[in-house]
Write a protein that holds these residues in place. Sequence first.
Motif, PDB file in Angstrom:
ATOM      1  N   ILE A 109       0.843  -1.206   0.000  1.00  0.00           N
ATOM      2  CA  ILE A 109       0.000   0.000   0.000  1.00  0.00           C
ATOM      3  C   ILE A 109       0.876   1.252   0.000  1.00  0.00           C
ATOM      4  O   ILE A 109       0.630   2.207  -0.749  1.00  0.00           O
ATOM      5  CB  ILE A 109      -0.928   0.009   1.231  1.00  0.00           C
ATOM      6  N   LEU A 110       1.909   1.236   0.832  1.00  0.00           N
ATOM      7  CA  LEU A 110       2.800   2.397   0.919  1.00  0.00           C
ATOM      8  C   LEU A 110       3.421   2.732  -0.433  1.00  0.00           C
ATOM      9  O   LEU A 110       3.540   3.902  -0.808  1.00  0.00           O
ATOM     10  CB  LEU A 110       3.913   2.126   1.928  1.00  0.00           C
ATOM     11  N   LEU A 111       3.810   1.703  -1.188  1.00  0.00           N
ATOM     12  CA  LEU A 111       4.541   1.923  -2.432  1.00  0.00           C
ATOM     13  C   LEU A 111       3.638   2.099  -3.649  1.00  0.00           C
ATOM     14  O   LEU A 111       3.931   2.910  -4.529  1.00  0.00           O
ATOM     15  CB  LEU A 111       5.490   0.751  -2.689  1.00  0.00           C
ATOM     16  N   LEU A 112       2.557   1.341  -3.696  1.00  0.00           N
ATOM     17  CA  LEU A 112       1.769   1.304  -4.928  1.00  0.00           C
ATOM     18  C   LEU A 112       0.507   2.151  -4.882  1.00  0.00           C
ATOM     19  O   LEU A 112      -0.083   2.422  -5.925  1.00  0.00           O
ATOM     20  CB  LEU A 112       1.396  -0.151  -5.256  1.00  0.00           C
ATOM     21  N   ALA A 153       9.214   0.960  -7.718  1.00  0.00           N
ATOM     22  CA  ALA A 153      10.250   1.748  -8.400  1.00  0.00           C
ATOM     23  C   ALA A 153       9.727   2.311  -9.709  1.00  0.00           C
ATOM     24  O   ALA A 153       9.954   3.484 -10.035  1.00  0.00           O
ATOM     25  CB  ALA A 153      11.477   0.879  -8.653  1.00  0.00           C
ATOM     26  N   ASN A 154       9.015   1.487 -10.472  1.00  0.00           N
ATOM     27  CA  ASN A 154       8.479   1.953 -11.766  1.00  0.00           C
ATOM     28  C   ASN A 154       7.431   3.046 -11.578  1.00  0.00           C
ATOM     29  O   ASN A 154       7.375   4.000 -12.353  1.00  0.00           O
ATOM     30  CB  ASN A 154       7.893   0.776 -12.544  1.00  0.00           C
ATOM     31  N   ARG A 155       6.609   2.918 -10.530  1.00  0.00           N
ATOM     32  CA  ARG A 155       5.608   3.958 -10.275  1.00  0.00           C
ATOM     33  C   ARG A 155       6.288   5.266  -9.874  1.00  0.00           C
ATOM     34  O   ARG A 155       5.878   6.351 -10.285  1.00  0.00           O
ATOM     35  CB  ARG A 155       4.636   3.516  -9.185  1.00  0.00           C
ATOM     36  N   ALA A 160       8.080  10.818 -11.058  1.00  0.00           N
ATOM     37  CA  ALA A 160       9.220  11.736 -11.209  1.00  0.00           C
ATOM     38  C   ALA A 160       9.242  12.378 -12.600  1.00  0.00           C
ATOM     39  O   ALA A 160       9.626  13.543 -12.749  1.00  0.00           O
ATOM     40  CB  ALA A 160      10.528  10.991 -10.969  1.00  0.00           C
ATOM     41  N   PHE A 161       8.819  11.627 -13.614  1.00  0.00           N
ATOM     42  CA  PHE A 161       8.820  12.145 -14.982  1.00  0.00           C
ATOM     43  C   PHE A 161       7.494  12.789 -15.375  1.00  0.00           C
ATOM     44  O   PHE A 161       7.299  13.151 -16.534  1.00  0.00           O
ATOM     45  CB  PHE A 161       9.137  11.024 -15.980  1.00  0.00           C
ATOM     46  N   ALA A 181       9.473  11.284  -4.967  1.00  0.00           N
ATOM     47  CA  ALA A 181       9.450  10.125  -5.865  1.00  0.00           C
ATOM     48  C   ALA A 181      10.843   9.522  -6.002  1.00  0.00           C
ATOM     49  O   ALA A 181      11.001   8.291  -6.038  1.00  0.00           O
ATOM     50  CB  ALA A 181       8.902  10.527  -7.233  1.00  0.00           C
ATOM     51  N   ILE A 182      11.865  10.379  -6.066  1.00  0.00           N
ATOM     52  CA  ILE A 182      13.246   9.891  -6.151  1.00  0.00           C
ATOM     53  C   ILE A 182      13.601   9.099  -4.891  1.00  0.00           C
ATOM     54  O   ILE A 182      14.247   8.046  -4.963  1.00  0.00           O
ATOM     55  CB  ILE A 182      14.236  11.069  -6.323  1.00  0.00           C
TER      56      ILE A 182
END
Length: 338
Positions: A109-112, A153-155, A160-161, A181-182
């Motif tokens: 949950i934290l990451l995605l 990482a991909n999210r 970031a972009f 995000a970094i």
Amino acid sequence: SDDGYGEVLELEASKTVASAFDSGDMSSEAKIIVMCSVLTQYLKIHGLHNESGVNNISRKGRGIFRAKYDTLTRVMDSGLEATARVDMSLKDKSVIDSIWDKIIDTVKILLLECLIDGYANNSKSILDIIALFLLHLPPRKYSTVGSILEKGANRAIEVAFGKNEDFDEHLTSADNIVEGAIDIFLACFMGLCQKMPSSPALKSMTGQILGGTIESSDWPTGNSSHQVRARHKLALAVCESLKTTSSQDLLVSTFPLLCRLTNVDNNNLREAAGQILSGINLADAISRERERAETAEAKAREIEEENNALLEEVDYLQVENEELQRQLAVFSESADFT
């Protein structure tokens, strides 16, 4: 309002729980039980917040959320250590695995499902939680967590972009969101480098980020877009992560990109690439590759010898068969004559 007082009371109670964890007077079992209760409450709060459809958090709400993350970090610090300690003492892992699964669900949950504002407001806490989580995670759970770190990482790369207009509706500045995000990308990518260095995702993301950085002629200047600055910082995050891995195979696989990175027009990246290159034992890598080649060659020879032996056996059996057929024909002629 009553809800406001309720949130403050809940926050103060959480601080009390965290302080009790820090005291060292609680048993490992008690810490695990309390941690699971806190995680359940966090997941509930997160779910209600997402269901509200609100992506912005007020200044007061932001402070409360940040405080809750601080409490969550303190509780998970002691709770994860306690879980790992109990885990090592158990032969039957079924019960403790259910606890790890709850922890993994929280990390997922934290990451995605982190809101855009969350990248800026809570990234430092998330980074700390991921580091603690990976420190105590048992290896049998690596395969499950590897895919979560990859997706996280991909999210983070996507955020970031993101374009400037993507951030216009948020209270937090675009720069702060990108920095957050970094941080989250660093937590995920470094975790993969340290715990799962053979993950195919590492090679893919390294090629995407370092390769794109090398090919880009747009280096950060005072008026650069945040996408260019993000590319620069992501490349530095990749380099910082590679410095922490113990896998020479991973480092050797990035050798061509790192060599090219030493020629870019950026001092920080050139220095970072040089430091990694200085830690690559090429002689050992070449020796290991030679050993692998010799082993493969010996195996090929062995297979070839076995194949030749089988062919000889087939030839022998064929000759035997022809002899039997000849004898059978002679016997049949003799029988007919009689």
